[in-house]
Design an enzyme around this catalytic site. Sequence first.
Site, PDB file in Angstrom:
ATOM      1  N   HIS A  83      -7.782-100.388   7.446  1.00 53.37           N
ATOM      2  CA  HIS A  83      -6.916 -99.818   8.680  1.00 53.37           C
ATOM      3  C   HIS A  83      -6.469-101.136   9.688  1.00 53.37           C
ATOM      4  O   HIS A  83      -6.775-102.320   9.562  1.00 53.37           O
ATOM      5  CB  HIS A  83      -8.343 -99.139   9.719  1.00 53.37           C
ATOM      6  CG  HIS A  83      -9.277-100.035  10.439  1.00 53.37           C
ATOM      7  ND1 HIS A  83     -10.380 -99.453  10.820  1.00 53.37           N
ATOM      8  CD2 HIS A  83      -9.162-101.269  10.748  1.00 53.37           C
ATOM      9  CE1 HIS A  83     -11.140-100.258  11.350  1.00 53.37           C
ATOM     10  NE2 HIS A  83     -10.265-101.520  11.337  1.00 53.37           N
ATOM     11  N   ASP A 111      -5.854-100.796  20.847  1.00 53.78           N
ATOM     12  CA  ASP A 111      -7.014 -99.784  20.927  1.00 53.78           C
ATOM     13  C   ASP A 111      -8.056 -99.963  22.105  1.00 53.78           C
ATOM     14  O   ASP A 111      -8.345-100.866  22.242  1.00 53.78           O
ATOM     15  CB  ASP A 111      -7.373 -99.566  19.606  1.00 53.78           C
ATOM     16  CG  ASP A 111      -7.794-100.672  18.623  1.00 53.78           C
ATOM     17  OD1 ASP A 111      -8.044-101.897  19.354  1.00 53.78           O
ATOM     18  OD2 ASP A 111      -7.809-100.662  17.566  1.00 53.78           O
ATOM     19  N   GLU A 142      -7.009 -95.316  10.220  1.00 59.72           N
ATOM     20  CA  GLU A 142      -7.970 -95.482   9.262  1.00 59.72           C
ATOM     21  C   GLU A 142      -7.203 -94.631   8.013  1.00 59.72           C
ATOM     22  O   GLU A 142      -6.288 -93.984   8.171  1.00 59.72           O
ATOM     23  CB  GLU A 142      -9.160 -94.363   9.771  1.00 59.72           C
ATOM     24  CG  GLU A 142      -9.919 -94.751  10.671  1.00 59.72           C
ATOM     25  CD  GLU A 142     -10.748 -96.008  10.720  1.00 59.72           C
ATOM     26  OE1 GLU A 142     -10.433 -96.810   9.662  1.00 59.72           O
ATOM     27  OE2 GLU A 142     -11.925 -96.043  11.219  1.00 59.72           O
ATOM     28  N   ASN A 167     -11.659-101.436   5.162  1.00 62.01           N
ATOM     29  CA  ASN A 167     -11.147-100.132   4.668  1.00 62.01           C
ATOM     30  C   ASN A 167      -9.681-100.229   4.799  1.00 62.01           C
ATOM     31  O   ASN A 167      -8.957 -99.252   4.388  1.00 62.01           O
ATOM     32  CB  ASN A 167     -11.590 -98.999   5.278  1.00 62.01           C
ATOM     33  CG  ASN A 167     -11.345 -98.939   6.813  1.00 62.01           C
ATOM     34  OD1 ASN A 167     -10.417 -99.515   7.271  1.00 62.01           O
ATOM     35  ND2 ASN A 167     -11.809 -97.662   7.296  1.00 62.01           N
TER      36      ASN A 167
HETATM   37  C1  F6R Z   1      -9.471-104.382  16.980  1.00 57.49           C
HETATM   38  C2  F6R Z   1      -8.928-103.472  15.826  1.00 57.49           C
HETATM   39  C3  F6R Z   1      -9.341-103.387  14.416  1.00 57.49           C
HETATM   40  C4  F6R Z   1      -9.623-104.844  14.051  1.00 57.49           C
HETATM   41  C5  F6R Z   1     -10.709-104.797  12.627  1.00 57.49           C
HETATM   42  C6  F6R Z   1     -11.189-105.963  12.045  1.00 57.49           C
HETATM   43  O1  F6R Z   1      -8.705-104.117  18.143  1.00 57.49           O
HETATM   44  O2  F6R Z   1      -7.804-102.809  16.145  1.00 57.49           O
HETATM   45  O3  F6R Z   1      -8.385-102.993  13.678  1.00 57.49           O
HETATM   46  O4  F6R Z   1      -8.758-105.786  13.973  1.00 57.49           O
HETATM   47  O5  F6R Z   1     -11.426-103.616  12.664  1.00 57.49           O
HETATM   48  O6  F6R Z   1     -12.148-106.049  12.914  1.00 57.49           O
HETATM   49  P1  F6R Z   1     -12.962-107.611  12.737  1.00 57.49           P
HETATM   50  O7  F6R Z   1     -11.857-108.855  13.119  1.00 57.49           O
HETATM   51  O8  F6R Z   1     -14.298-107.814  13.719  1.00 57.49           O
HETATM   52  O9  F6R Z   1     -13.198-107.684  11.260  1.00 57.49           O
END
Ligand code: F6R
Length: 243
Positions: free
Chosen positions: A138, A67, A143, A136
């Site tokens: 995702h 992403d 989401e 959450n």
């Molecule tokens: C990042 C992504 C997100 C993160 C998720 C966890 O490329 O796709 O889904 O993996 O938000 O983020 P952290 O590791 O910062 O807790």
Amino acid sequence: MKRIICKNYDEVSLLGAEILAKQIHKNPQSILGLATGSTPVGMYKKLVEMHKKNGLDFSQITTFNLDEYYPIKKSSDQSYDFFMRDNLFSHVNIKPENIHLPNGESANPEEECIAYEQMLAESGGVDIQVLGIGVNGHIGFNEPEDELKLATHLTNLTPSTIEANARFFKNIKDVPTKALTMGIGTIMKSKSILLLITGGNKAPVVKKLFSGVVTTDVPASFLHLHPDVTVLLDEAAVTAENR
Ligand code: F6R
């Protein structure tokens, strides 16, 4: 889902790096799916060490990131493009032309998503997709919603994701409200998946993930339907009832 509980963040990072290194040794032309965020930073550090000390070779590796914020300049130090260069790509011998991220600078995000999905398909598909999980539930920026999109798409970030990501920005108002993300179907097409979960703030979502249901309220729960998923957790992310 294969679950491996590690002592701490460092152990998750090392094991994650060893799993990716094994894939690279098995097939030096592997296609790696990569994630940003805090969780994989330690794993990328270990991969850089493996490259510098043991010659782990990225010269024929291709990468596709999950992403990117939208809109965002690649040069912005908050872009995922910058993050990946900073944490991995600038420190290993990967060819720039083999690196792919959704283009947050594109004037036409819908076309960009179609092109990204097509490039992924033409590459032959991701061999191993690295994922983190949002508080959450995702994965990528899929989401929790009534419906999840299958293909790469432009999405709105939820207030909880904007809040969680505000730590990387000067002001919460600076956090982009949209992102380009692989869809759930794109992620599920990967041949194997490596999900990293660390930290006590993830314990509630880990509980939901392993509650025995598949639900769009926890997009990561769809990974239960994939035949080859390894989840690396640290002790802090796992409460006693989830062991
Ligand atoms: C990042 C992504 C997100 C993160 C998720 C966890 O490329 O796709 O889904 O993996 O938000 O983020 P952290 O590791 O910062 O807790």
